[in-house]
Motif scaffolding. Structure first.
Motif, PDB file in Angstrom:
ATOM      1  N   GLU A  47     -27.322  45.869  31.261  1.00 24.55           N
ATOM      2  CA  GLU A  47     -26.279  44.896  31.574  1.00 24.55           C
ATOM      3  C   GLU A  47     -26.791  43.860  32.568  1.00 24.55           C
ATOM      4  O   GLU A  47     -26.542  42.659  32.420  1.00 24.55           O
ATOM      5  CB  GLU A  47     -25.060  45.611  32.146  1.00 24.55           C
ATOM      6  CG  GLU A  47     -23.905  44.676  32.478  1.00 24.55           C
ATOM      7  CD  GLU A  47     -22.731  45.414  33.084  1.00 24.55           C
ATOM      8  OE1 GLU A  47     -21.599  45.211  32.615  1.00 24.55           O
ATOM      9  OE2 GLU A  47     -22.945  46.199  34.042  1.00 24.55           O
ATOM     10  N   THR A  56     -29.191  41.486  30.854  1.00 20.35           N
ATOM     11  CA  THR A  56     -28.540  40.658  29.836  1.00 20.35           C
ATOM     12  C   THR A  56     -27.597  39.627  30.436  1.00 20.35           C
ATOM     13  O   THR A  56     -27.576  38.461  30.024  1.00 20.35           O
ATOM     14  CB  THR A  56     -27.765  41.551  28.849  1.00 20.35           C
ATOM     15  OG1 THR A  56     -28.650  42.505  28.271  1.00 20.35           O
ATOM     16  CG2 THR A  56     -27.131  40.714  27.740  1.00 20.35           C
ATOM     17  N   GLU A  57     -26.823  40.051  31.420  1.00 20.49           N
ATOM     18  CA  GLU A  57     -25.760  39.209  31.949  1.00 20.49           C
ATOM     19  C   GLU A  57     -26.114  38.527  33.270  1.00 20.49           C
ATOM     20  O   GLU A  57     -25.446  37.564  33.673  1.00 20.49           O
ATOM     21  CB  GLU A  57     -24.485  40.045  32.158  1.00 20.49           C
ATOM     22  CG  GLU A  57     -23.992  40.763  30.920  1.00 20.49           C
ATOM     23  CD  GLU A  57     -23.509  39.829  29.839  1.00 20.49           C
ATOM     24  OE1 GLU A  57     -23.195  38.662  30.175  1.00 20.49           O
ATOM     25  OE2 GLU A  57     -23.450  40.252  28.669  1.00 20.49           O
ATOM     26  N   TYR A 116     -26.388  40.407  39.276  1.00 17.66           N
ATOM     27  CA  TYR A 116     -25.125  40.472  38.544  1.00 17.66           C
ATOM     28  C   TYR A 116     -24.187  41.453  39.229  1.00 17.66           C
ATOM     29  O   TYR A 116     -24.519  42.625  39.413  1.00 17.66           O
ATOM     30  CB  TYR A 116     -25.377  40.914  37.097  1.00 17.66           C
ATOM     31  CG  TYR A 116     -24.141  40.991  36.230  1.00 17.66           C
ATOM     32  CD1 TYR A 116     -23.480  39.838  35.834  1.00 17.66           C
ATOM     33  CD2 TYR A 116     -23.652  42.228  35.810  1.00 17.66           C
ATOM     34  CE1 TYR A 116     -22.351  39.898  35.021  1.00 17.66           C
ATOM     35  CE2 TYR A 116     -22.528  42.302  34.998  1.00 17.66           C
ATOM     36  CZ  TYR A 116     -21.874  41.139  34.611  1.00 17.66           C
ATOM     37  OH  TYR A 116     -20.764  41.204  33.821  1.00 17.66           O
ATOM     38  N   ARG A 172     -32.455  37.272  25.626  1.00 16.05           N
ATOM     39  CA  ARG A 172     -31.356  36.519  26.227  1.00 16.05           C
ATOM     40  C   ARG A 172     -31.761  35.070  26.443  1.00 16.05           C
ATOM     41  O   ARG A 172     -32.940  34.706  26.349  1.00 16.05           O
ATOM     42  CB  ARG A 172     -30.964  37.140  27.569  1.00 16.05           C
ATOM     43  CG  ARG A 172     -32.120  37.209  28.573  1.00 16.05           C
ATOM     44  CD  ARG A 172     -31.605  37.380  29.994  1.00 16.05           C
ATOM     45  NE  ARG A 172     -30.861  36.209  30.446  1.00 16.05           N
ATOM     46  CZ  ARG A 172     -30.159  36.173  31.584  1.00 16.05           C
ATOM     47  NH1 ARG A 172     -30.094  37.233  32.357  1.00 16.05           N
ATOM     48  NH2 ARG A 172     -29.524  35.071  31.938  1.00 16.05           N
TER      49      ARG A 172
END
Length: 294
Positions: free
Chosen positions: A32, A35-36, A59, A110
């Motif tokens: 996560e 990716t984010e 993040y 990504r």
């Protein structure tokens, strides 16, 4: 405001530990985050032939260091389609996870500051943070001998200058043996010594998997010490898991990253390894050892 939580790479050491819930949660957090998270470029790794950027990613109060390889920075290759290396790196990670061995750092595809690319967790070397991490000892060596010593496997003779040669050896290490099986599955054309990263806790990771999954046999590696030997029962079990996964969710995921022909070739390599029950040997149709070897 409190400082962001730094998330470390995995430090488990056995295949059994890879199935623990805490590890699964950590991998989910890392995926996560990669990716984010927001990418902040810190510098470029100059030794690489393609653009490789060292970044921080943050993040929701968590942060880590990572490597970002934008597709726009890939150099064309004669034997791989342009702009596909990042996807191959992610595909190698997906296969590694399906074996249960966790040999590739968490890797995602990504968007980033320079467009779409591969983003992979940065692996700190042992003791880089002042701790007492165990890198597992020396993995590769050149020795002035005709045969490898106890605990080592011979790869071949290498020129060391002034007309002299030495025997190139690698450790008879279960972590390297797992890596050799993974490389055979993904058809790794560039397993150099510098692509093997010992990590704290005795882990070993492999990186730089851009030249993989070719439909032609291009296996080129320093890990030939087990060539022709029987696969371990553990390796057979991992390959059986891969065979089943390639017919389901893993196959569907790889279909988003590599071509249908490359996916079929991956299935065929797994089937061939299970049928022979042995580590592959050099084909003779392709240089067996990468150059330079490190």
């Amino acid at each position: 405001m409190s400082a962001p939580e730094r998330i470390p790479p995995r430090s488990v050491t056995t295949a059994e530990q890879l199935t623990e819930q805490l590890t699964e949660q950590l991998i989910g957090q890392l995926t996560e985050l990669l990716t984010e998270g927001e990418l902040t470029v810190r510098g470029r790794i100059r030794e690489a032939s393609n653009a490789v950027l060292l970044c921080d990613v943050s993040y929701e109060g968590r942060e880590a260091s990572c490597v970002y390889k934008p597709v726009a920075g890939e150099q064309p290759l004669w034997d791989f389609p342009d702009g596909t290396l990042a996807q191959r790196e992610v595909a190698a990670y997906e296969v590694s996870e399906a074996t249960g061995w966790g040999l590739v750092p968490p890797t995602v595809l990504r968007d980033g500051p320079y467009g779409e690319g591969m983003c992979q967790l940065w692996i700190d070397p042992p003791d880089s943070d002042g701790g007492s991490g165990d890198g597992g000892g020396e993995l590769l060596a050149l020795v002035d001998a005709e045969e490898p010593g106890e605990g080592w496997k011979a790869v071949g003779r290498a020129e060391v200058g002034e007309g002299r040669t030495a025997l190139l050896v690698h450790a008879d290490d279960e972590r390297l043996r797992r890596m050799a099986v993974l490389d055979a599955v993904i058809n790794n054309a560039d397993r150099k010594g510098g692509h093997l990263l010992p990590a704290p806790g005795g882990r070993l990771y492999g990186i730089d998997h851009g030249v993989t999954f070719n439909t032609e046999n291009k296996l080129r590696t320093l890990l030939w010490g087990w060539a022709g030997e029987k696969l371990t029962p553990e390796a057979v079990e991992a390959l059986e898991r891969l065979r089943d996964a390639l017919g389901g969710a893993l196959g569907a995921r790889l279909g988003e990253l590599i071509t249908e022909a490359e996916l079929d070739a991956t299935r065929a390599r797994v089937a061939a390894l299970l049928a022979s029950g042995r580590h592959p040997e050099p084909s003779g149709d392709w240089p067996a050892i990468p150059w330079p070897p490190v």
